[in-house]
Design an enzyme around this catalytic site. Structure first.
Site, PDB file in Angstrom:
ATOM      1  N   ASP A  83       0.814  -1.218   0.000  1.00  0.00           N
ATOM      2  CA  ASP A  83       0.000   0.000   0.000  1.00  0.00           C
ATOM      3  C   ASP A  83       0.845   1.266   0.000  1.00  0.00           C
ATOM      4  O   ASP A  83       0.582   2.203  -0.752  1.00  0.00           O
ATOM      5  CB  ASP A  83      -0.900   0.035   1.255  1.00  0.00           C
ATOM      6  CG  ASP A  83      -2.006  -0.994   1.215  1.00  0.00           C
ATOM      7  OD1 ASP A  83      -2.427  -1.377   0.112  1.00  0.00           O
ATOM      8  OD2 ASP A  83      -2.449  -1.417   2.300  1.00  0.00           O
ATOM      9  N   GLU A  84       1.868   1.293   0.855  1.00  0.00           N
ATOM     10  CA  GLU A  84       2.649   2.510   1.050  1.00  0.00           C
ATOM     11  C   GLU A  84       3.536   2.847  -0.146  1.00  0.00           C
ATOM     12  O   GLU A  84       4.073   3.957  -0.244  1.00  0.00           O
ATOM     13  CB  GLU A  84       3.504   2.405   2.323  1.00  0.00           C
ATOM     14  CG  GLU A  84       4.628   1.387   2.277  1.00  0.00           C
ATOM     15  CD  GLU A  84       4.215  -0.037   2.599  1.00  0.00           C
ATOM     16  OE1 GLU A  84       5.113  -0.879   2.730  1.00  0.00           O
ATOM     17  OE2 GLU A  84       3.001  -0.293   2.741  1.00  0.00           O
ATOM     18  N   HIS A 108      -6.962  -3.899  -2.598  1.00  0.00           N
ATOM     19  CA  HIS A 108      -7.274  -3.247  -1.323  1.00  0.00           C
ATOM     20  C   HIS A 108      -7.560  -1.791  -1.651  1.00  0.00           C
ATOM     21  O   HIS A 108      -6.899  -1.195  -2.507  1.00  0.00           O
ATOM     22  CB  HIS A 108      -6.095  -3.375  -0.367  1.00  0.00           C
ATOM     23  CG  HIS A 108      -6.301  -2.759   0.989  1.00  0.00           C
ATOM     24  ND1 HIS A 108      -7.521  -2.750   1.632  1.00  0.00           N
ATOM     25  CD2 HIS A 108      -5.442  -2.115   1.824  1.00  0.00           C
ATOM     26  CE1 HIS A 108      -7.392  -2.159   2.809  1.00  0.00           C
ATOM     27  NE2 HIS A 108      -6.140  -1.753   2.939  1.00  0.00           N
ATOM     28  N   GLY A 134      -2.054 -14.570  -0.492  1.00  0.00           N
ATOM     29  CA  GLY A 134      -1.823 -14.947  -1.876  1.00  0.00           C
ATOM     30  C   GLY A 134      -1.494 -16.411  -2.066  1.00  0.00           C
ATOM     31  O   GLY A 134      -1.948 -17.040  -3.036  1.00  0.00           O
ATOM     32  N   ASP A 191     -11.471  -3.883   6.498  1.00  0.00           N
ATOM     33  CA  ASP A 191     -10.225  -4.644   6.403  1.00  0.00           C
ATOM     34  C   ASP A 191      -9.204  -4.141   7.421  1.00  0.00           C
ATOM     35  O   ASP A 191      -8.594  -4.936   8.137  1.00  0.00           O
ATOM     36  CB  ASP A 191      -9.661  -4.542   4.991  1.00  0.00           C
ATOM     37  CG  ASP A 191      -8.473  -5.463   4.775  1.00  0.00           C
ATOM     38  OD1 ASP A 191      -8.680  -6.690   4.699  1.00  0.00           O
ATOM     39  OD2 ASP A 191      -7.337  -4.967   4.677  1.00  0.00           O
ATOM     40  N   GLU A 195      -7.907  -6.358  10.680  1.00  0.00           N
ATOM     41  CA  GLU A 195      -6.484  -6.627  10.897  1.00  0.00           C
ATOM     42  C   GLU A 195      -6.017  -6.131  12.266  1.00  0.00           C
ATOM     43  O   GLU A 195      -5.323  -6.837  12.997  1.00  0.00           O
ATOM     44  CB  GLU A 195      -5.654  -5.945   9.808  1.00  0.00           C
ATOM     45  CG  GLU A 195      -5.826  -6.539   8.427  1.00  0.00           C
ATOM     46  CD  GLU A 195      -5.208  -5.685   7.341  1.00  0.00           C
ATOM     47  OE1 GLU A 195      -5.095  -6.172   6.205  1.00  0.00           O
ATOM     48  OE2 GLU A 195      -4.837  -4.517   7.619  1.00  0.00           O
ATOM     49  N   GLU A 227      -0.316 -24.263  24.437  1.00  0.00           N
ATOM     50  CA  GLU A 227      -1.677 -23.941  24.858  1.00  0.00           C
ATOM     51  C   GLU A 227      -2.231 -22.689  24.195  1.00  0.00           C
ATOM     52  O   GLU A 227      -3.410 -22.653  23.830  1.00  0.00           O
ATOM     53  CB  GLU A 227      -1.721 -23.775  26.384  1.00  0.00           C
ATOM     54  CG  GLU A 227      -1.519 -25.070  27.159  1.00  0.00           C
ATOM     55  CD  GLU A 227      -2.599 -26.103  26.868  1.00  0.00           C
ATOM     56  OE1 GLU A 227      -3.726 -25.720  26.490  1.00  0.00           O
ATOM     57  OE2 GLU A 227      -2.314 -27.311  27.007  1.00  0.00           O
TER      58      GLU A 227
END
Length: 333
Positions: A83-84, A108, A134, A191, A195, A227
């Site tokens: 994205d960046e 996105h 992916g 989204d 996250e 656990e």
């Protein structure tokens, strides 16, 4: 009422005779490129000169060009880099070669929704977002199945942007599982929230806290790891298969009783109020602004936290235990 599309609703013919430019060849990029090629579409991968992925894509039988040349040759351009990095790539390699009638696609909605990329009005802008990593998109396609996708249309310059987007969703296998119609706004905000509050931030913090409580109380680190971290996948597999009810059906009555009496003590109304603030920061653009600013100053907080988190005891113990599990795929981290 949710609108879902399946293979019967998709026409691969919408992309026949067109060139698909997949920009990036990472987790999502390799899956999209290979799946689309195996669905009978013409695919070009776009990468920066000197990319280590160049030879890997060629070895997979894909044509590879520079990002700018791939975008120039493509009718459908799918951007699948981080994205960046997308805004800079768009300005330098895609915007100069955009022509009316092309389709610009994303997996996105971040850069469109937050205004980092503002395409011209004479091109289609769509999103086809697989709801899975992916490598899973690739594995499911090869198995004859698929990963559900989201589809959204931001601009419909040609009058058939949704038809084109659905064709692409079918080509990568998403229509086998279902394609949910949404908007760039809804996909981006849900989204990011998922996250941060649940899937990555929430679950990571919960597992670490459980590990720390057990080891502080004197229990073996290995026992604590099994656990609170190792078993997480086993539980989530049950949820994924049949929801919370199937998970509760599959565990012991003791565990189910503990679920009911203890869960609300851990996730309280105060926790939900914090989640509401997280969502507000996403909706107002505060999170996006902070993340963009973090990248502009070379990620000091991000890099520091990556180093700190990587050395957490649960990571050290887990790495040693996983090394003894020969059936697990080897991690590169």
């Amino acid at each position: 009422m949710a609108i879902m599309f399946y293979e019967k609703d998709c026409d691969l013919g919408a992309l026949k005779g067109k060139t698909i430019g997949v920009i990036g060849y990472g987790s999502q990029g390799h899956a999209h490129a290979l799946n689309a090629k195996e669905s009978g579409l013409k695919v070009i991968v776009g990468l920066y000169e000197g990319s280590p992925s160049w030879k890997r894509a060629e070895a997979a039988g894909l044509e590879v060009k520079s990002a700018k040349d791939a975008a120039a040759a493509a009718d459908f351009i799918m951007i699948l880099i981080n994205d960046e990095k997308q805004a800079k790539l768009y300005q330098e390699s895609i915007k100069p070669v955009l022509k009316p009638g092309k389709t610009l696609a994303f997996a996105h909605g971040f850069n469109i929704h937050f205004g980092q990329i503002v395409p011209p009005q004479d091109i289609n802008v769509v999103m086809i977002a697989p709801k899975g990593p992916g490598h899973t998109v690739r594995e499911q396609y090869q198995a004859g199945a698929g990963v559900p996708c989201l589809i959204a249309v931001h601009q419909d310059a040609t009058g058939d942007a949704k038809r084109i987007g659905l064709a692409y969703a079918a080509a990568i296998g998403g229509a086998r599982a279902g394609v949910l119609e949404t908007t760039f706004k809804e996909e981006t905000e849900t989204d990011l929230f998922g996250e941060q509050a649940v899937l990555c931030g929430g679950v990571s913090a919960l597992m670490k806290a459980g590990y720390e409580v057990l080891t502080e109380a004197g229990y073996q680190p290995e026992s604590a790891y099994f656990e609170v971290m190792h078993e997480m996948k086993l539980i989530i597999d049950l949820v994924n298969r049949g929801g919370l009810s199937f998970m509760r059906y599959s565990i012991s009555d003791t565990a189910e009783y503990g679920d009911y009496v203890t869960g609300p003590k851990i996730i309280t109304e105060e926790t939900k109020n914090t989640m509401r603030q997280v969502l507000k920061d996403i909706q107002t653009g505060k999170f996006a602004k902070d993340w963009i600013s973090e990248n502009q100053v070379n990620r000091p907080f991000f890099n520091r936290m990556r180093a700190i988190e990587g050395s957490h005891p649960i990571e050290t113990v887990g790495k040693e235990l996983r090394a003894m599990m020969s059936w697990l795929p080897k991690s590169t981290v």
